[in-house]
Scaffold this motif. Structure first.
Motif, PDB file in Angstrom:
ATOM      1  N   TYR A 138       3.501  -2.202 -11.655  1.00 61.90           N
ATOM      2  CA  TYR A 138       3.584  -2.963 -10.412  1.00 61.90           C
ATOM      3  C   TYR A 138       3.255  -2.112  -9.197  1.00 61.90           C
ATOM      4  O   TYR A 138       2.565  -2.576  -8.280  1.00 61.90           O
ATOM      5  CB  TYR A 138       4.993  -3.545 -10.268  1.00 61.90           C
ATOM      6  N   GLU A 139       3.723  -0.891  -9.142  1.00 61.87           N
ATOM      7  CA  GLU A 139       3.477  -0.002  -8.000  1.00 61.87           C
ATOM      8  C   GLU A 139       2.712   1.245  -8.423  1.00 61.87           C
ATOM      9  O   GLU A 139       2.779   2.285  -7.764  1.00 61.87           O
ATOM     10  CB  GLU A 139       4.799   0.402  -7.338  1.00 61.87           C
ATOM     11  N   GLY A 140       1.996   1.152  -9.501  1.00 58.49           N
ATOM     12  CA  GLY A 140       1.250   2.284 -10.028  1.00 58.49           C
ATOM     13  C   GLY A 140       0.823   1.985 -11.444  1.00 58.49           C
ATOM     14  O   GLY A 140       0.442   0.858 -11.752  1.00 58.49           O
ATOM     15  N   PHE A 141       0.925   2.969 -12.326  1.00 61.81           N
ATOM     16  CA  PHE A 141       0.546   2.794 -13.718  1.00 61.81           C
ATOM     17  C   PHE A 141       1.655   3.344 -14.606  1.00 61.81           C
ATOM     18  O   PHE A 141       2.096   4.484 -14.435  1.00 61.81           O
ATOM     19  CB  PHE A 141      -0.774   3.516 -14.017  1.00 61.81           C
ATOM     20  N   ARG A 142       2.080   2.517 -15.542  1.00 60.42           N
ATOM     21  CA  ARG A 142       3.158   2.935 -16.435  1.00 60.42           C
ATOM     22  C   ARG A 142       2.756   4.188 -17.206  1.00 60.42           C
ATOM     23  O   ARG A 142       1.650   4.270 -17.765  1.00 60.42           O
ATOM     24  CB  ARG A 142       3.510   1.813 -17.412  1.00 60.42           C
ATOM     25  N   SER A 202       2.123   1.169   4.109  1.00 60.05           N
ATOM     26  CA  SER A 202       1.650   0.819   2.768  1.00 60.05           C
ATOM     27  C   SER A 202       2.165  -0.547   2.350  1.00 60.05           C
ATOM     28  O   SER A 202       3.302  -0.914   2.650  1.00 60.05           O
ATOM     29  CB  SER A 202       2.132   1.858   1.748  1.00 60.05           C
ATOM     30  N   ASP A 203       1.321  -1.288   1.662  1.00 59.89           N
ATOM     31  CA  ASP A 203       1.723  -2.480   0.913  1.00 59.89           C
ATOM     32  C   ASP A 203       1.463  -2.109  -0.544  1.00 59.89           C
ATOM     33  O   ASP A 203       0.374  -2.333  -1.069  1.00 59.89           O
ATOM     34  CB  ASP A 203       0.902  -3.689   1.361  1.00 59.89           C
ATOM     35  N   ILE A 204       2.460  -1.489  -1.176  1.00 64.12           N
ATOM     36  CA  ILE A 204       2.204  -0.769  -2.426  1.00 64.12           C
ATOM     37  C   ILE A 204       1.647  -1.666  -3.537  1.00 64.12           C
ATOM     38  O   ILE A 204       0.587  -1.375  -4.097  1.00 64.12           O
ATOM     39  CB  ILE A 204       3.468  -0.029  -2.902  1.00 64.12           C
ATOM     40  N   PRO A 205       2.311  -2.770  -3.922  1.00 62.90           N
ATOM     41  CA  PRO A 205       1.784  -3.560  -5.039  1.00 62.90           C
ATOM     42  C   PRO A 205       0.401  -4.151  -4.769  1.00 62.90           C
ATOM     43  O   PRO A 205      -0.374  -4.381  -5.708  1.00 62.90           O
ATOM     44  CB  PRO A 205       2.830  -4.664  -5.218  1.00 62.90           C
ATOM     45  N   ASN A 206       0.067  -4.395  -3.504  1.00 66.61           N
ATOM     46  CA  ASN A 206      -1.262  -4.907  -3.156  1.00 66.61           C
ATOM     47  C   ASN A 206      -2.289  -3.792  -3.005  1.00 66.61           C
ATOM     48  O   ASN A 206      -3.447  -4.063  -2.648  1.00 66.61           O
ATOM     49  CB  ASN A 206      -1.196  -5.740  -1.873  1.00 66.61           C
ATOM     50  N   ASN A 207      -1.862  -2.547  -3.252  1.00 67.34           N
ATOM     51  CA  ASN A 207      -2.786  -1.410  -3.315  1.00 67.34           C
ATOM     52  C   ASN A 207      -3.601  -1.263  -2.029  1.00 67.34           C
ATOM     53  O   ASN A 207      -4.820  -1.092  -2.061  1.00 67.34           O
ATOM     54  CB  ASN A 207      -3.717  -1.572  -4.529  1.00 67.34           C
TER      55      ASN A 207
END
Length: 307
Positions: free
Chosen positions: A148-152, A49-54
């Motif tokens: 940044y890595e999902g949704f607040r 996974s490249d989490i912030p780049n989705n």
């Protein structure tokens, strides 16, 4: 890095687990936060996974060029950790949708868990599959702390727990809940113990830097004492080799521990390591996700033969 700059031996047992001349190879650079590596032996490729780049990326080895990287899935729902089930299907933890999913052979996505006791999960982080087909995952709040890595979002679960999905009925059970932030997890080679990392921050600002060990008893856990302590950064993802040694991510690279918790040595990496997995045809190549890059190094041991 030269081979003599990579391995740091603290116990002579580490010399028997590593190869003094092995190089640390950078396979790819260009992630924002690389995570969740999983090896597909039948497809001869690594996914991570490249989490912030989705997105989920795929590396395929090539004897001439060293390998090529392609996009396996764009818009991955901010996927983090991955594993494979007993049928070889990809099982993933998604921050964005706050769920655990399975990718079927035809590409369809099956939701395995997204709620517990009527409330949404926090943000499933890492996942492993047991020999009986049950799926075990951690559920910290990292994916809902920011955008940044999902949704607040506010957590709906009262705790940050560890869960088990029954491989036959699909029933979900919380098996541990006394964590600040449960993170990586892995089974011992015989499946009788489950190790879970804790990497959160307590109310007083203290930060656990340890991995805990539990006895697996049916569909639950017993015990949970600290078995290994990281002295640089915190433990994130980790794996176990065939002898039961723990290979954990850390701020300075990879730290290796004997089953009794003795630190045997380190693999020094230029970036903070987030996770790792054993792969290659003999499962003797350690693949490391480390901040913006993916690295690999050959070792003298093999990963435990689990998904």
């Amino acid at each position: 890095m030269r081979p003599d700059e990579v391995l740091q031996i603290e116990d002579r047992r580490f010399a028997a687990l590593t190869i003094g001349s092995a190089r640390l190879e950078e396979l790819f650079r260009g992630c924002r936060w690389a995570e969740g590596p999983v090896w597909f032996d039948d497809l001869n490729c690594l996914l991570w996974s490249d989490i912030p780049n989705n997105r989920i990326l795929r590396w395929t080895p090539d004897p001439l060029t060293g390998g090529g990287v392609s996009v396996f899935r764009q818009l991955s729902n901010f996927a983090n950790g991955h594993s494979r089930d007993l049928q070889g299907r990809l099982v993933s933890c998604e921050h964005g949708t706050r769920r655990v999913t399975r990718t079927e052979a035809d590409g369809r996505i099956t939701v395995l868990a997204d709620r517990f006791e009527g409330r949404r999960l926090n943000s499933p982080n890492d996942v492993v599959v047991a020999g009986d087909g049950s799926i075990w995952f951690t559920d910290p709040t990292y994916g809902i702390q920011s955008d940044y890595e999902g949704f607040r979002a506010d957590p709906e679960q009262p705790v940050r727990g560890v869960y088990r999905i029954d491989g036959h009925s699909g029933a979900i059970r919380r098996v541990a809940e006394d964590f600040f932030q449960p993170n990586g997890l892995a089974f011992s080679p015989d499946g009788t113990r489950l190790y879970v990392a804790d990497s959160g921050t307590g109310p007083d600002g203290s930060q656990p830097r340890h991995i805990r060990g539990f006895e697996v008893q049916g569909d639950g856990l017993r015990g949970g004492g600290v078995v290994a302590v990281i002295d640089r950064g915190v433990p994130d993802g980790f794996r176990v080799d065939r002898e039961g040694n723990l290979w954990s991510s850390a701020a300075d690279g990879v730290q290796c521990f004997a089953p009794d918790g003795t630190r045997l040595g380190r693999i020094l990496v230029p970036q903070t390591v987030s996770n790792l997995t054993f792969g290659g045809p003999r499962r003797n190549r350690l693949f490391l996700t480390a901040t913006t890059s993916v690295y690999a190094i050959y070792v003298r041991t093999n990963g435990a033969q689990r998904p």
